[in-house]
Design an enzyme around this catalytic site. Sequence first.
Site, short mmCIF file in Angstrom:
data_model
loop_
_atom_site.label_atom_id
_atom_site.label_comp_id
_atom_site.label_asym_id
_atom_site.label_seq_id
_atom_site.Cartn_x
_atom_site.Cartn_y
_atom_site.Cartn_z
N ASN A 60 -11.04 -0.34 3.33
CA ASN A 60 -11.37 0.41 4.55
C ASN A 60 -12.48 1.43 4.34
O ASN A 60 -13.22 1.74 5.26
CB ASN A 60 -10.10 1.06 5.10
N GLU A 72 -13.49 1.50 -4.97
CA GLU A 72 -13.26 1.85 -3.56
C GLU A 72 -12.51 0.74 -2.84
O GLU A 72 -12.70 -0.44 -3.10
CB GLU A 72 -14.60 2.11 -2.86
#
Length: 419
Positions: free
Chosen positions: A50, A47
Amino acid sequence: MDNCNKTLLIILTLLITFQRATCTQETCREGRRNDERYLLYDVNPGEGFNLRRDVYIRVANLIRKLNDVDNWVLVLPPWGNLYHWQNVRPGLYVPWKNFFDVESLNKWIPVTEFNDYLKTEGATVGSTYVLQNYAEGWGGKWEEKYDKRPCIERHNFEQRDDGSWSGQMWATKVKTDNFTCLSIQGQAATLLPLIQRDLTSRSVFIGRAETILHDEYGGKWYWAARRSMRFARHLREEATRFRRDYLGSDDKQDKTEVKDDWRDTKPKRGAAVGGPYIAVHLRRKDFVRARGDEVPSLKKAAQQIKKLLQNENLTSVFIATDAPVMELQELESLLPGYKVVHYKPSTDFLHKWGDGGVAIVDQIICTHARLFTGSYESTFSFRIQEEREILGFEERRTFNRLCGKKSNCDQPAKWRIIY
Protein backbone atom coordinates in the site's frame (compact mmCIF):
# COMPACT_ATOMS: atom_id res chain seq x y z
CA MET A 1 -3.08 12.92 -59.15
CA ASP A 2 -5.53 15.76 -59.90
CA ASN A 3 -5.74 18.96 -57.86
CA CYS A 4 -8.85 17.81 -56.00
CA ASN A 5 -7.19 14.63 -54.76
CA LYS A 6 -4.05 16.53 -53.84
CA THR A 7 -6.13 18.93 -51.76
CA LEU A 8 -7.90 16.07 -49.98
CA LEU A 9 -4.56 14.39 -49.26
CA ILE A 10 -3.14 17.58 -47.78
CA ILE A 11 -6.23 18.06 -45.59
CA LEU A 12 -6.09 14.44 -44.41
CA THR A 13 -2.39 14.77 -43.57
CA LEU A 14 -3.01 17.96 -41.62
CA LEU A 15 -5.87 16.34 -39.67
CA ILE A 16 -3.71 13.35 -38.69
CA THR A 17 -0.86 15.66 -37.67
CA PHE A 18 -3.23 17.80 -35.61
CA GLN A 19 -4.73 14.74 -33.92
CA ARG A 20 -1.28 13.49 -32.93
CA ALA A 21 -0.22 16.91 -31.70
CA THR A 22 -3.33 17.27 -29.54
CA CYS A 23 -3.34 13.72 -28.25
CA THR A 24 -3.01 13.93 -24.48
CA GLN A 25 -2.85 11.53 -21.57
CA GLU A 26 -6.63 11.89 -21.14
CA THR A 27 -7.72 11.48 -24.78
CA CYS A 28 -5.67 8.78 -26.45
CA ARG A 29 -3.22 6.00 -25.97
CA GLU A 30 -3.14 4.02 -29.22
CA GLY A 31 0.10 2.48 -30.41
CA ARG A 32 3.68 3.45 -29.67
CA ARG A 33 5.47 6.45 -31.12
CA ASN A 34 9.11 6.51 -32.11
CA ASP A 35 9.84 9.52 -29.92
CA GLU A 36 8.61 7.85 -26.73
CA ARG A 37 10.92 7.86 -23.75
CA TYR A 38 10.60 5.63 -20.71
CA LEU A 39 10.78 6.28 -16.99
CA LEU A 40 11.37 3.25 -14.77
CA TYR A 41 11.33 3.34 -10.98
CA ASP A 42 11.58 1.11 -7.95
CA VAL A 43 10.98 1.31 -4.21
CA ASN A 44 12.93 0.12 -1.17
CA PRO A 45 12.41 -3.67 -1.06
CA GLY A 46 11.17 -3.47 2.54
CA GLU A 47 8.19 -1.26 1.69
CA GLY A 48 4.72 -2.82 1.61
CA PHE A 49 2.06 -3.01 -1.08
CA ASN A 50 0.00 0.00 0.00
CA LEU A 51 2.97 2.35 0.40
CA ARG A 52 4.07 1.34 -3.10
CA ARG A 53 0.67 2.38 -4.40
CA ASP A 54 1.27 5.80 -2.88
CA VAL A 55 4.69 6.07 -4.54
CA TYR A 56 3.07 5.24 -7.89
CA ILE A 57 0.94 8.40 -7.56
CA ARG A 58 4.05 10.53 -6.95
CA VAL A 59 5.81 9.16 -10.03
CA ALA A 60 2.64 9.18 -12.17
CA ASN A 61 2.24 12.91 -11.66
CA LEU A 62 5.93 13.40 -12.44
CA ILE A 63 5.18 11.76 -15.81
CA ARG A 64 2.21 14.08 -16.23
CA LYS A 65 4.51 17.08 -15.92
CA LEU A 66 7.21 15.59 -18.14
CA ASN A 67 4.59 15.07 -20.84
CA ASP A 68 3.90 18.79 -20.97
CA VAL A 69 7.08 18.91 -23.07
CA ASP A 70 8.06 15.40 -24.16
CA ASN A 71 6.45 12.02 -24.68
CA TRP A 72 7.17 9.83 -21.65
CA VAL A 73 5.82 6.40 -20.72
CA LEU A 74 5.90 5.09 -17.14
CA VAL A 75 7.20 1.52 -16.82
CA LEU A 76 5.29 -0.27 -14.05
CA PRO A 77 7.61 -2.05 -11.58
CA PRO A 78 6.62 -5.73 -11.14
CA TRP A 79 5.40 -6.95 -7.76
CA GLY A 80 7.70 -9.29 -5.87
CA ASN A 81 7.59 -11.14 -2.55
CA LEU A 82 6.60 -8.34 -0.18
CA TYR A 83 6.70 -8.49 3.63
CA HIS A 84 3.09 -9.60 4.15
CA TRP A 85 2.96 -11.93 1.17
CA GLN A 86 3.75 -15.46 2.27
CA ASN A 87 2.70 -17.28 -0.90
CA VAL A 88 4.99 -15.76 -3.54
CA ARG A 89 8.10 -17.68 -4.53
CA PRO A 90 11.34 -15.72 -4.00
CA GLY A 91 12.53 -14.28 -7.29
CA LEU A 92 9.07 -14.41 -8.87
CA TYR A 93 7.67 -11.09 -10.06
CA VAL A 94 4.14 -10.50 -11.29
CA PRO A 95 2.79 -7.72 -13.54
CA TRP A 96 0.44 -4.94 -12.55
CA LYS A 97 -2.40 -6.43 -14.61
CA ASN A 98 -2.69 -9.14 -11.93
CA PHE A 99 -3.90 -6.50 -9.47
CA PHE A 100 -4.90 -3.36 -11.39
CA ASP A 101 -6.82 -2.35 -14.49
CA VAL A 102 -3.91 -1.17 -16.66
CA GLU A 103 -6.29 0.26 -19.26
CA SER A 104 -7.71 2.48 -16.53
CA LEU A 105 -4.19 3.67 -15.57
CA ASN A 106 -3.57 4.56 -19.20
CA LYS A 107 -6.48 6.99 -19.10
CA TRP A 108 -4.38 9.20 -16.83
CA ILE A 109 -0.81 8.72 -18.05
CA PRO A 110 0.85 6.36 -20.56
CA VAL A 111 2.03 3.20 -18.78
CA THR A 112 3.50 -0.13 -19.82
CA GLU A 113 4.48 -3.34 -18.06
CA PHE A 114 8.18 -4.06 -17.51
CA ASN A 115 8.00 -7.19 -19.67
CA ASP A 116 6.63 -5.14 -22.56
CA TYR A 117 9.42 -2.61 -22.06
CA LEU A 118 11.99 -5.42 -22.38
CA LYS A 119 10.39 -6.52 -25.64
CA THR A 120 10.59 -2.99 -27.02
CA GLU A 121 13.87 -1.70 -25.62
CA GLY A 122 15.77 -4.78 -24.47
CA ALA A 123 17.53 -5.13 -21.11
CA THR A 124 19.07 -1.65 -21.23
CA VAL A 125 18.47 1.67 -19.49
CA GLY A 126 20.10 4.93 -20.57
CA SER A 127 20.63 6.53 -17.14
CA THR A 128 20.18 5.24 -13.59
CA TYR A 129 19.74 7.47 -10.54
CA VAL A 130 19.49 5.87 -7.10
CA LEU A 131 17.95 8.37 -4.69
CA GLN A 132 19.09 8.82 -1.10
CA ASN A 133 18.80 11.35 1.70
CA TYR A 134 21.62 13.77 2.46
CA ALA A 135 24.19 12.18 4.75
CA GLU A 136 24.36 15.38 6.81
CA GLY A 137 20.56 15.65 7.11
CA TRP A 138 18.41 18.66 6.27
CA GLY A 139 20.36 21.05 8.48
CA GLY A 140 17.18 22.63 9.82
CA LYS A 141 16.44 24.37 6.53
CA TRP A 142 13.98 23.09 3.97
CA GLU A 143 14.87 23.64 0.34
CA GLU A 144 14.29 21.59 -2.77
CA LYS A 145 17.61 20.37 -4.10
CA TYR A 146 19.59 17.40 -5.34
CA ASP A 147 23.29 16.66 -5.71
CA LYS A 148 25.38 13.83 -7.07
CA ARG A 149 26.98 12.25 -4.02
CA PRO A 150 28.85 9.06 -3.02
CA CYS A 151 26.45 6.20 -2.40
CA ILE A 152 25.42 5.90 1.25
CA GLU A 153 23.71 2.53 1.10
CA ARG A 154 24.42 -0.68 -0.76
CA HIS A 155 22.99 -1.04 -4.24
CA ASN A 156 22.98 -3.84 -6.78
CA PHE A 157 24.86 -2.11 -9.62
CA GLU A 158 28.49 -2.61 -10.58
CA GLN A 159 30.70 -0.95 -13.15
CA ARG A 160 31.90 -2.95 -16.14
CA ASP A 161 35.23 -2.81 -17.96
CA ASP A 162 33.78 -0.64 -20.74
CA GLY A 163 32.64 2.02 -18.24
CA SER A 164 28.96 1.09 -18.35
CA TRP A 165 27.09 -0.41 -15.39
CA SER A 166 24.92 -3.45 -14.86
CA GLY A 167 22.50 -4.44 -12.16
CA GLN A 168 19.48 -6.52 -11.29
CA MET A 169 16.03 -5.11 -11.97
CA TRP A 170 13.25 -7.51 -10.97
CA ALA A 171 15.29 -10.68 -11.64
CA THR A 172 16.53 -9.28 -14.96
CA LYS A 173 20.14 -8.23 -15.51
CA VAL A 174 20.06 -4.78 -17.07
CA LYS A 175 22.83 -2.67 -18.58
CA THR A 176 22.84 1.07 -17.94
CA ASP A 177 25.18 3.59 -19.55
CA ASN A 178 25.23 6.06 -16.67
CA PHE A 179 24.91 5.41 -12.94
CA THR A 180 24.62 8.04 -10.19
CA CYS A 181 23.69 8.13 -6.52
CA LEU A 182 21.61 11.26 -5.98
CA SER A 183 21.06 12.91 -2.62
CA ILE A 184 17.72 14.70 -2.76
CA GLN A 185 15.22 16.52 -0.65
CA GLY A 186 12.10 17.63 -2.41
CA GLN A 187 9.04 16.60 -4.30
CA ALA A 188 8.65 14.50 -7.41
CA ALA A 189 8.82 17.63 -9.58
CA THR A 190 12.26 18.39 -8.11
CA LEU A 191 13.56 15.76 -10.55
CA LEU A 192 12.15 17.53 -13.61
CA PRO A 193 15.32 19.50 -14.52
CA LEU A 194 17.52 16.44 -14.05
CA ILE A 195 15.43 14.26 -16.34
CA GLN A 196 14.73 16.96 -18.93
CA ARG A 197 18.45 17.79 -19.26
CA ASP A 198 19.26 14.11 -19.92
CA LEU A 199 18.67 14.47 -23.66
CA THR A 200 20.73 11.47 -24.74
CA SER A 201 18.92 8.82 -22.71
CA ARG A 202 15.82 7.23 -24.17
CA SER A 203 15.12 5.68 -20.78
CA VAL A 204 15.76 6.72 -17.17
CA PHE A 205 15.57 4.57 -14.03
CA ILE A 206 14.84 6.11 -10.61
CA GLY A 207 15.75 3.84 -7.69
CA ARG A 208 14.37 4.34 -4.15
CA ALA A 209 11.58 6.55 -5.48
CA GLU A 210 9.91 6.64 -2.05
CA THR A 211 12.55 9.28 -1.18
CA ILE A 212 10.66 11.98 -3.11
CA LEU A 213 7.48 13.56 -1.76
CA HIS A 214 4.13 14.30 -3.36
CA ASP A 215 3.92 17.53 -5.33
CA GLU A 216 0.46 18.17 -3.84
CA TYR A 217 -0.77 15.47 -1.51
CA GLY A 218 -4.56 15.41 -1.52
CA GLY A 219 -4.89 17.89 -4.43
CA LYS A 220 -6.86 17.35 -7.64
CA TRP A 221 -3.90 15.82 -9.51
CA TYR A 222 -3.32 13.42 -6.63
CA TRP A 223 -6.94 12.33 -6.74
CA ALA A 224 -7.00 12.00 -10.53
CA ALA A 225 -4.09 9.57 -10.40
CA ARG A 226 -5.65 7.79 -7.42
CA ARG A 227 -9.03 7.42 -9.12
CA SER A 228 -7.37 5.85 -12.15
CA MET A 229 -6.00 3.03 -9.95
CA ARG A 230 -8.96 0.73 -10.31
CA PHE A 231 -8.46 -2.86 -9.31
CA ALA A 232 -8.36 -5.66 -11.89
CA ARG A 233 -11.75 -6.96 -13.00
CA HIS A 234 -11.18 -10.54 -11.74
CA LEU A 235 -10.55 -9.22 -8.21
CA ARG A 236 -13.59 -6.96 -8.28
CA GLU A 237 -15.74 -9.86 -9.45
CA GLU A 238 -14.44 -12.09 -6.64
CA ALA A 239 -15.25 -9.42 -4.05
CA THR A 240 -18.71 -8.89 -5.59
CA ARG A 241 -19.44 -12.62 -5.37
CA PHE A 242 -18.34 -12.77 -1.74
CA ARG A 243 -20.38 -9.72 -0.74
CA ARG A 244 -23.48 -11.17 -2.37
CA ASP A 245 -23.10 -14.68 -0.92
CA TYR A 246 -22.00 -13.88 2.63
CA LEU A 247 -23.01 -10.29 3.39
CA GLY A 248 -26.21 -9.67 1.41
CA SER A 249 -24.54 -6.79 -0.41
CA ASP A 250 -24.68 -5.63 -4.02
CA ASP A 251 -23.83 -2.39 -5.78
CA LYS A 252 -27.36 -1.48 -6.81
CA GLN A 253 -28.96 -1.64 -3.38
CA ASP A 254 -25.80 -0.29 -1.71
CA LYS A 255 -25.74 2.67 -4.15
CA THR A 256 -22.09 2.02 -5.00
CA GLU A 257 -22.42 1.59 -8.77
CA VAL A 258 -19.71 3.32 -10.84
CA LYS A 259 -19.24 4.20 -14.50
CA ASP A 260 -16.96 2.10 -16.68
CA ASP A 261 -14.59 5.07 -17.01
CA TRP A 262 -13.28 6.49 -13.72
CA ARG A 263 -13.32 9.99 -15.24
CA ASP A 264 -17.12 9.79 -15.44
CA THR A 265 -17.55 8.75 -11.79
CA LYS A 266 -18.00 11.73 -9.46
CA PRO A 267 -20.66 10.83 -6.87
CA LYS A 268 -21.96 13.38 -4.41
CA ARG A 269 -21.02 13.16 -0.76
CA GLY A 270 -23.34 10.72 1.00
CA ALA A 271 -24.56 9.09 -2.22
CA ALA A 272 -23.12 5.69 -1.23
CA VAL A 273 -25.03 3.75 1.44
CA GLY A 274 -23.00 0.56 1.67
CA GLY A 275 -23.93 -3.04 2.43
CA PRO A 276 -25.69 -4.23 5.62
CA TYR A 277 -22.48 -4.83 7.54
CA ILE A 278 -19.64 -2.92 9.13
CA ALA A 279 -16.02 -3.60 8.15
CA VAL A 280 -13.03 -3.57 10.47
CA HIS A 281 -9.36 -3.61 9.57
CA LEU A 282 -7.69 -5.08 12.65
CA ARG A 283 -3.92 -4.86 12.31
CA ARG A 284 -1.96 -7.31 14.43
CA LYS A 285 1.48 -9.01 14.24
CA ASP A 286 4.29 -6.41 14.11
CA PHE A 287 1.84 -3.56 14.92
CA VAL A 288 1.21 -5.08 18.35
CA ARG A 289 4.93 -4.80 19.09
CA ALA A 290 5.67 -1.50 17.36
CA ARG A 291 2.48 0.40 18.27
CA GLY A 292 1.34 -1.37 21.42
CA ASP A 293 -0.38 1.66 22.95
CA GLU A 294 -2.44 2.26 19.79
CA VAL A 295 -3.45 -1.33 18.99
CA PRO A 296 -6.33 -2.70 21.08
CA SER A 297 -6.36 -6.06 22.76
CA LEU A 298 -8.78 -8.53 21.20
CA LYS A 299 -11.16 -7.98 24.11
CA LYS A 300 -11.11 -4.21 23.67
CA ALA A 301 -11.45 -4.54 19.90
CA ALA A 302 -14.54 -6.72 20.40
CA GLN A 303 -16.08 -4.13 22.74
CA GLN A 304 -15.61 -1.37 20.16
CA ILE A 305 -16.93 -3.53 17.32
CA LYS A 306 -20.03 -4.44 19.33
CA LYS A 307 -20.74 -0.77 20.02
CA LEU A 308 -20.40 0.13 16.32
CA LEU A 309 -22.78 -2.69 15.35
CA GLN A 310 -25.34 -1.50 17.89
CA ASN A 311 -25.05 2.11 16.73
CA GLU A 312 -25.65 1.05 13.12
CA ASN A 313 -28.38 -1.44 14.08
CA LEU A 314 -26.50 -4.20 12.23
CA THR A 315 -25.54 -7.76 13.13
CA SER A 316 -22.76 -8.57 10.60
CA VAL A 317 -19.13 -7.54 10.73
CA PHE A 318 -16.44 -8.24 8.14
CA ILE A 319 -12.93 -8.54 9.57
CA ALA A 320 -9.83 -7.89 7.48
CA THR A 321 -6.80 -8.84 9.55
CA ASP A 322 -3.33 -10.31 9.52
CA ALA A 323 -4.06 -12.02 12.84
CA PRO A 324 -3.33 -15.73 13.13
CA VAL A 325 -6.31 -18.12 13.04
CA MET A 326 -6.37 -18.60 16.81
CA GLU A 327 -6.71 -14.84 17.41
CA LEU A 328 -9.47 -14.59 14.82
CA GLN A 329 -11.35 -17.43 16.54
CA GLU A 330 -10.92 -15.71 19.90
CA LEU A 331 -12.29 -12.46 18.51
CA GLU A 332 -15.31 -14.30 17.13
CA SER A 333 -15.95 -15.89 20.54
CA LEU A 334 -15.98 -12.39 22.06
CA LEU A 335 -18.84 -11.37 19.74
CA PRO A 336 -21.62 -13.90 20.54
CA GLY A 337 -24.86 -13.32 18.68
CA TYR A 338 -23.15 -11.48 15.83
CA LYS A 339 -22.14 -12.76 12.41
CA VAL A 340 -18.36 -12.45 12.05
CA VAL A 341 -17.21 -12.83 8.44
CA HIS A 342 -13.66 -13.25 7.15
CA TYR A 343 -12.55 -13.80 3.55
CA LYS A 344 -10.78 -17.09 2.98
CA PRO A 345 -9.70 -17.62 -0.64
CA SER A 346 -10.01 -20.87 -2.50
CA THR A 347 -6.80 -22.76 -3.28
CA ASP A 348 -7.29 -21.94 -6.97
CA PHE A 349 -7.70 -18.23 -6.29
CA LEU A 350 -4.63 -18.13 -4.03
CA HIS A 351 -2.58 -19.99 -6.63
CA LYS A 352 -3.59 -17.56 -9.39
CA TRP A 353 -3.51 -14.21 -7.60
CA GLY A 354 -1.52 -14.78 -4.40
CA ASP A 355 -1.61 -12.79 -1.17
CA GLY A 356 -1.76 -9.54 -3.12
CA GLY A 357 -5.04 -10.59 -4.69
CA VAL A 358 -6.41 -11.66 -1.30
CA ALA A 359 -5.48 -8.31 0.27
CA ILE A 360 -7.22 -6.42 -2.53
CA VAL A 361 -10.41 -8.48 -2.17
CA ASP A 362 -10.31 -7.66 1.57
CA GLN A 363 -9.99 -3.97 0.75
CA ILE A 364 -12.86 -4.01 -1.75
CA ILE A 365 -15.18 -5.71 0.75
CA CYS A 366 -14.22 -3.14 3.41
CA THR A 367 -14.78 -0.33 0.93
CA HIS A 368 -18.42 -1.34 0.37
CA ALA A 369 -19.44 -1.64 4.04
CA ARG A 370 -22.05 0.60 5.69
CA LEU A 371 -19.31 1.79 8.05
CA PHE A 372 -15.57 1.22 8.15
CA THR A 373 -13.09 1.48 11.00
CA GLY A 374 -9.38 0.90 10.57
CA SER A 375 -6.09 0.65 12.44
CA TYR A 376 -3.74 3.38 13.59
CA GLU A 377 -1.32 4.62 10.91
CA SER A 378 -2.00 1.67 8.62
CA THR A 379 -1.56 2.29 4.90
CA PHE A 380 -3.98 -0.61 4.33
CA SER A 381 -6.64 1.41 6.17
CA PHE A 382 -5.66 4.64 4.39
CA ARG A 383 -6.22 3.08 0.98
CA ILE A 384 -9.68 1.84 2.01
CA GLN A 385 -10.59 5.33 3.19
CA GLU A 386 -9.54 6.68 -0.21
CA GLU A 387 -11.65 4.08 -2.04
CA ARG A 388 -14.66 5.06 0.06
CA GLU A 389 -14.07 8.73 -0.75
CA ILE A 390 -14.10 7.82 -4.44
CA LEU A 391 -17.47 6.05 -3.99
CA GLY A 392 -19.02 8.97 -2.10
CA PHE A 393 -19.52 7.72 1.47
CA GLU A 394 -20.23 10.06 4.38
CA GLU A 395 -17.09 11.06 6.23
CA ARG A 396 -18.36 9.79 9.59
CA ARG A 397 -18.73 6.31 8.11
CA THR A 398 -15.19 6.24 6.70
CA PHE A 399 -12.63 8.07 8.85
CA ASN A 400 -12.62 5.92 11.96
CA ARG A 401 -10.11 3.76 13.78
CA LEU A 402 -9.99 1.36 16.70
CA CYS A 403 -8.55 2.80 19.91
CA GLY A 404 -5.73 1.18 21.85
CA LYS A 405 -5.18 1.79 25.55
CA LYS A 406 -7.02 5.13 25.53
CA SER A 407 -10.80 5.01 25.60
CA ASN A 408 -11.03 8.04 23.35
CA CYS A 409 -8.29 8.35 20.73
CA ASP A 410 -7.65 10.73 17.88
CA GLN A 411 -9.42 9.62 14.73
CA PRO A 412 -7.76 9.66 11.27
CA ALA A 413 -7.26 12.91 9.39
CA LYS A 414 -9.98 13.47 6.79
CA TRP A 415 -8.38 13.59 3.35
CA ARG A 416 -11.39 14.56 1.25
CA ILE A 417 -11.59 13.94 -2.46
CA ILE A 418 -11.10 16.86 -4.85
CA TYR A 419 -12.12 16.88 -8.51
